[in-house]
Design a protein around this motif. Structure first.
Motif, PDB file in Angstrom:
ATOM      1  N   LEU A  47      50.157 -22.588  24.204  1.00 56.28           N
ATOM      2  CA  LEU A  47      49.930 -23.956  23.714  1.00 56.28           C
ATOM      3  C   LEU A  47      50.922 -24.289  22.602  1.00 56.28           C
ATOM      4  CD1 LEU A  47      46.053 -24.051  23.637  1.00 56.28           C
ATOM      5  CD2 LEU A  47      47.446 -25.911  24.519  1.00 56.28           C
ATOM      6  N   LEU A  57      40.706 -35.088  26.997  1.00 57.16           N
ATOM      7  CA  LEU A  57      41.722 -34.730  27.993  1.00 57.16           C
ATOM      8  C   LEU A  57      41.074 -34.361  29.321  1.00 57.16           C
ATOM      9  CD1 LEU A  57      44.805 -33.936  28.211  1.00 57.16           C
ATOM     10  CD2 LEU A  57      44.075 -31.617  27.715  1.00 57.16           C
ATOM     11  N   GLN A  82      47.827 -28.608  16.992  1.00 53.12           N
ATOM     12  CA  GLN A  82      48.785 -29.694  17.183  1.00 53.12           C
ATOM     13  C   GLN A  82      49.324 -30.184  15.829  1.00 53.12           C
ATOM     14  OE1 GLN A  82      46.846 -33.061  19.063  1.00 53.12           O
ATOM     15  NE2 GLN A  82      48.212 -32.858  20.808  1.00 53.12           N
ATOM     16  N   GLU A  84      33.402 -28.109  20.899  1.00 55.66           N
ATOM     17  CA  GLU A  84      33.660 -28.463  19.508  1.00 55.66           C
ATOM     18  C   GLU A  84      34.735 -29.536  19.439  1.00 55.66           C
ATOM     19  OE1 GLU A  84      34.797 -24.951  17.389  1.00 55.66           O
ATOM     20  OE2 GLU A  84      32.962 -23.901  17.961  1.00 55.66           O
ATOM     21  N   SER A  85      34.879 -30.082  18.260  1.00 56.82           N
ATOM     22  CA  SER A  85      35.895 -31.101  18.057  1.00 56.82           C
ATOM     23  C   SER A  85      37.297 -30.526  18.324  1.00 56.82           C
ATOM     24  CB  SER A  85      35.778 -31.575  16.608  1.00 56.82           C
ATOM     25  OG  SER A  85      36.725 -32.555  16.394  1.00 56.82           O
ATOM     26  N   GLY A  86      38.087 -31.275  19.052  1.00 61.62           N
ATOM     27  CA  GLY A  86      39.468 -30.866  19.294  1.00 61.62           C
ATOM     28  C   GLY A  86      39.663 -29.864  20.410  1.00 61.62           C
ATOM     29  N   ASP A  97      31.880 -41.089  25.275  1.00 61.59           N
ATOM     30  CA  ASP A  97      32.229 -40.029  24.334  1.00 61.59           C
ATOM     31  C   ASP A  97      31.217 -40.032  23.193  1.00 61.59           C
ATOM     32  OD1 ASP A  97      33.643 -37.996  23.287  1.00 61.59           O
ATOM     33  OD2 ASP A  97      35.450 -39.149  22.810  1.00 61.59           O
ATOM     34  N   GLU A  98      30.962 -38.855  22.648  1.00 64.33           N
ATOM     35  CA  GLU A  98      29.980 -38.687  21.551  1.00 64.33           C
ATOM     36  C   GLU A  98      28.641 -39.291  21.944  1.00 64.33           C
ATOM     37  OE1 GLU A  98      31.162 -36.874  19.376  1.00 64.33           O
ATOM     38  OE2 GLU A  98      33.265 -37.338  18.998  1.00 64.33           O
ATOM     39  N   PRO A 155      47.546 -31.308  32.983  1.00 66.37           N
ATOM     40  CA  PRO A 155      48.035 -31.308  31.605  1.00 66.37           C
ATOM     41  C   PRO A 155      47.266 -30.294  30.761  1.00 66.37           C
ATOM     42  CG  PRO A 155      46.570 -33.167  31.974  1.00 66.37           C
ATOM     43  CD  PRO A 155      46.633 -32.417  33.270  1.00 66.37           C
ATOM     44  N   ILE A 156      46.300 -29.627  31.372  1.00 65.78           N
ATOM     45  CA  ILE A 156      45.482 -28.690  30.592  1.00 65.78           C
ATOM     46  C   ILE A 156      46.175 -27.339  30.558  1.00 65.78           C
ATOM     47  CG2 ILE A 156      43.227 -27.583  30.425  1.00 65.78           C
ATOM     48  CD1 ILE A 156      42.276 -30.080  32.128  1.00 65.78           C
ATOM     49  N   ARG A 178      39.688 -18.034  23.057  1.00 63.96           N
ATOM     50  CA  ARG A 178      40.724 -17.854  24.081  1.00 63.96           C
ATOM     51  C   ARG A 178      42.066 -17.713  23.388  1.00 63.96           C
ATOM     52  NH1 ARG A 178      41.899 -23.825  25.670  1.00 63.96           N
ATOM     53  NH2 ARG A 178      40.191 -24.897  24.674  1.00 63.96           N
ATOM     54  N   GLY A 220      39.410 -30.550  23.627  1.00 54.90           N
ATOM     55  CA  GLY A 220      40.004 -31.158  24.814  1.00 54.90           C
ATOM     56  C   GLY A 220      39.029 -31.937  25.675  1.00 54.90           C
ATOM     57  N   ILE A 240      42.402 -27.312  19.215  1.00 57.18           N
ATOM     58  CA  ILE A 240      43.769 -27.651  19.623  1.00 57.18           C
ATOM     59  C   ILE A 240      44.337 -28.794  18.786  1.00 57.18           C
ATOM     60  CG2 ILE A 240      45.170 -28.358  21.595  1.00 57.18           C
ATOM     61  CD1 ILE A 240      42.840 -26.767  23.145  1.00 57.18           C
ATOM     62  N   ARG A 241      43.446 -29.664  18.313  1.00 57.58           N
ATOM     63  CA  ARG A 241      43.954 -30.740  17.473  1.00 57.58           C
ATOM     64  C   ARG A 241      44.541 -30.163  16.187  1.00 57.58           C
ATOM     65  NH1 ARG A 241      40.070 -33.975  17.400  1.00 57.58           N
ATOM     66  NH2 ARG A 241      40.753 -35.211  19.178  1.00 57.58           N
ATOM     67  N   MET A 244      54.277 -25.102  24.037  1.00 47.83           N
ATOM     68  CA  MET A 244      54.272 -26.402  24.701  1.00 47.83           C
ATOM     69  C   MET A 244      54.277 -27.516  23.651  1.00 47.83           C
ATOM     70  SD  MET A 244      52.137 -29.052  25.684  1.00 47.83           S
ATOM     71  CE  MET A 244      50.497 -28.541  25.240  1.00 47.83           C
TER      72      MET A 244
HETATM   73  N1  LIG Z   1      44.130 -27.204  27.121  1.00 48.24           N
HETATM   74  C1  LIG Z   1      44.920 -28.141  26.545  1.00 48.24           C
HETATM   75  N2  LIG Z   1      46.213 -28.236  26.877  1.00 48.24           N
HETATM   76  C2  LIG Z   1      46.997 -29.130  26.293  1.00 48.24           C
HETATM   77  N3  LIG Z   1      46.602 -29.999  25.367  1.00 48.24           N
HETATM   78  C3  LIG Z   1      45.341 -29.977  24.985  1.00 48.24           C
HETATM   79  C4  LIG Z   1      44.421 -29.050  25.568  1.00 48.24           C
HETATM   80  N4  LIG Z   1      43.219 -29.259  25.024  1.00 48.24           N
HETATM   81  C5  LIG Z   1      43.373 -30.267  24.134  1.00 48.24           C
HETATM   82  N5  LIG Z   1      44.640 -30.701  24.099  1.00 48.24           N
HETATM   83  C6  LIG Z   1      45.184 -31.750  23.227  1.00 48.24           C
HETATM   84  O1  LIG Z   1      44.564 -31.587  21.957  1.00 48.24           O
HETATM   85  C7  LIG Z   1      44.208 -32.832  21.400  1.00 48.24           C
HETATM   86  C8  LIG Z   1      42.727 -32.899  21.159  1.00 48.24           C
HETATM   87  O2  LIG Z   1      42.051 -32.940  22.394  1.00 48.24           O
HETATM   88  P1  LIG Z   1      40.902 -33.998  22.709  1.00 48.24           P
HETATM   89  O3  LIG Z   1      41.106 -35.269  21.980  1.00 48.24           O
HETATM   90  O4  LIG Z   1      40.757 -34.060  24.173  1.00 48.24           O
HETATM   91  O5  LIG Z   1      39.681 -33.194  22.050  1.00 48.24           O
HETATM   92  P2  LIG Z   1      38.178 -33.618  21.903  1.00 48.24           P
HETATM   93  O6  LIG Z   1      37.378 -32.446  22.334  1.00 48.24           O
HETATM   94  O7  LIG Z   1      37.940 -34.914  22.589  1.00 48.24           O
HETATM   95  O8  LIG Z   1      38.019 -33.757  20.344  1.00 48.24           O
HETATM   96  P3  LIG Z   1      36.952 -34.645  19.497  1.00 48.24           P
HETATM   97  O9  LIG Z   1      35.631 -33.979  19.638  1.00 48.24           O
HETATM   98  O10 LIG Z   1      37.482 -34.523  18.122  1.00 48.24           O
HETATM   99  O11 LIG Z   1      36.993 -36.021  20.058  1.00 48.24           O
HETATM  100  C9  LIG Z   1      44.695 -33.884  22.368  1.00 48.24           C
HETATM  101  O12 LIG Z   1      45.968 -34.339  21.967  1.00 48.24           O
HETATM  102  C10 LIG Z   1      44.791 -33.144  23.679  1.00 48.24           C
HETATM  103  O13 LIG Z   1      45.762 -33.705  24.526  1.00 48.24           O
END
Ligand SMILES: Nc1ncnc2c1ncn2[C@@H]1O[C@H](COP(=O)(O)OP(=O)(O)OP(=O)(O)O)[C@@H](O)[C@H]1O
Ligand SMILES: [Mg+2]
Length: 437
Positions: A323, A178, A363, A171-173, A241-242, A141-142, A316, A175, A359-360, A326
């Motif tokens: 993305l 995921l 999104q 960083e936050s968001g 996490d965290e 899914p990545i 990147r 992935g 990515i958040r 998608m």
């Molecule tokens: N490479 C990727 N391809 C597809 N979707 C992605 C990708 N990276 C992140 N996402 C999507 O982006 C959103 C944020 O990702 P995720 O929650 O894993 O980030 P995180 O690093 O855990 O953030 P936080 O630090 O805020 O908890 C999720 O909905 C995740 O599915």
């Protein structure tokens, strides 16, 4: 320059083509065996093939045999068959065997060039499609094809089958969540639970009982014995996490658990063995925290057997559009709307934005754009990124300058700050270097 293989025994025609086809890196072969060895060596995407080859130059048998062998070695190769005047039957036979096109002598330079250009074009489209299909089939899914995310994907594939404790930094968001799930999915534990606990979102006094569970009567309100998250993850993966937010006193208990693989519930005495794989994540700088003594050094080393650095989206940029597409498709399904894609300006704005929320943030922008858009094409206005207009106009310039600055500072570091050496190293003059830095 693209390689083009010309299989032609007539030296005169070879010369003619050499001049005509100077946009290509032309390789000549005069017979079947040298044609095949050139094919193996240069893997040209397009070949022109004279059907009348020695030892049977008057007929097409050797030419057709060469065609078959080329296609059996590289079925995607575009072969343009060149036949004698009016030799329709052999041309037809060649097409039946899989030739891309045919051309009848005498050779008109312009016409043949058009046919060759088109063959290269078709070949490039096919390669693109094949790449896209391969991506779609990839069972992850990545999303992303940038070298940085490909490296992350390959690390996931390598660590998933192991029992090493993995630390995800990003960083936050970016992935982290995921990726933690993906590591579990690709491990032999994937039929067992994946249990995630966010150390930052649970009050300090509750975190211990949440993780380790508690016995009935251990504290006021502990009405029945309850297993903790660690126990619940038995056989599977525990995602801490965290982890940077784990309270200092609890860090010692976690460390003990990581070393001994047993838990003791709060208020309990029995040691319960658990078999779990640990993945941790944080967006904090744990090394700094270790220096500041807010994170235990021994725990840091214990959880970072493998470290995966997840790059922020701005590093990147090439992944942004794929993305975006998608995410737009996902929104379309969710909203039962149909979209054709993004306008050119919208794409440029997506590329120019620096995505601090990664990515958040992307999104969120795409979701709201999909909801707001009245047309099938998402515009800059829909995305709410119109504030980046200025940046847009200069985006190439800005990107170039940024890349230059980065290269210069890396080179300076490499050359210990010596300006002359740095200039030499970068292949520029000193004044240019001053200008660039
Ligand atoms: N490479 C990727 N391809 C597809 N979707 C992605 C990708 N990276 C992140 N996402 C999507 O982006 C959103 C944020 O990702 P995720 O929650 O894993 O980030 P995180 O690093 O855990 O953030 P936080 O630090 O805020 O908890 C999720 O909905 C995740 O599915
Ligand atoms: Mg997360």
């Amino acid at each position: 320059m693209e390689k083009l293989l010309v299989v032609e025994d007539d030296i005169g025609i070879q010369k003619q083509l050499k001049w005509t086809l100077d946009d290509y890196d032309v390789v000549f072969a005069g017979d079947k065996s040298s044609a095949i060895s050139s094919l193996r060596r240069f893997t040209p995407k397009v070949v022109t093939l004279d059907l009348g080859l020695p030892p049977d130059a008057e007929n097409a048998s050797e030419g057709l045999a060469t065609l078959q062998e080329i296609l059996s070695l590289d079925p995607s190769c575009k072969v343009i068959v060149i036949t004698g005047n009016e030799d329709n039957l052999n041309a037809l036979e060649a097409i039946k065997l899989g030739a891309h096109d045919f051309y009848q002598k005498p050779i008109n330079d312009e016409e043949l060039t058009v046919i060759i250009n088109r063959a290269f074009f078709v070949s490039s489209i096919e390669t693109e499609n094949a790449k896209r299909e391969a991506l779609e089939c990839e069972d992850t899914p990545i999303i992303g094809t940038s070298p940085k995310i490909m490296r992350v994907k390959s690390m996931i594939d390598k660590v998933a089958p192991t029992e090493l404790t993995t630390l995800l930094l990003g960083e936050s968001g970016t992935g982290k969540d995921l990726i933690a799930r993906e590591i579990h999915q690709k491990s032999r534990r994937n039929t067992k639970p994946f249990v995630a606990i966010n150390c930052a979102s649970i009050p300090e006094n509750l975190l211990e009982s949440e993780l380790f569970g508690y016995e009935k009567g251990a504290f006021t309100g502990a009405q029945k014995t309850t297993p903790g998250k660690i126990e619940c993850a038995n056989g599977g993966t525990l995602f801490l996490d965290e982890i940077g937010d784990m309270p200092y006193p609890l860090q010692a208990k976690i460390l003990r658990f990581l070393q001994d693989k047993v838990v003791e519930r709060v208020g309990g005495r029995t040691q319960i063995p658990v078999d779990i794989k640990i993945v941790c994540a944080t967006n904090q700088n744990l090394r700094e925290m270790v220096l500041e003594k807010t994170f235990r050094e021994d725990l840091f080393y214990r959880i970072s057997e493998i470290v995966i650095d997840i790059p922020p989206l701005r590093e990147r940029n090439e992944d942004v559009l794929i993305l975006s597409r998608m995410l737009l498709n996902q929104c379309a399904d969710m909203l039962s709307k149909k979209f054709t894609g993004f306008s050119d300006e919208a794409m440029a704005a997506l590329m120019a934005h620096s995505w601090p929320g990664n990515i958040r943030e992307l999104q969120n922008k795409i979701r709201s754009a999909a909801v707001m858009s009245d047309t099938k094409l998402i515009s800059v206005m829909d995305l709410g990124l119109d504030d980046t207009h200025d940046e847009l106009d200069f985006s190439l310039k800005v990107t170039r300058e940024k890349a230059e600055k980065e290269a210069v500072s890396k080179a300076l570091a490499y050359c210990d700050g010596n300006v002359s050496n740095t200039a030499k190293y970068l292949g520029i003059t000193r004044p240019t270097l001053y200008h660039a830095s």
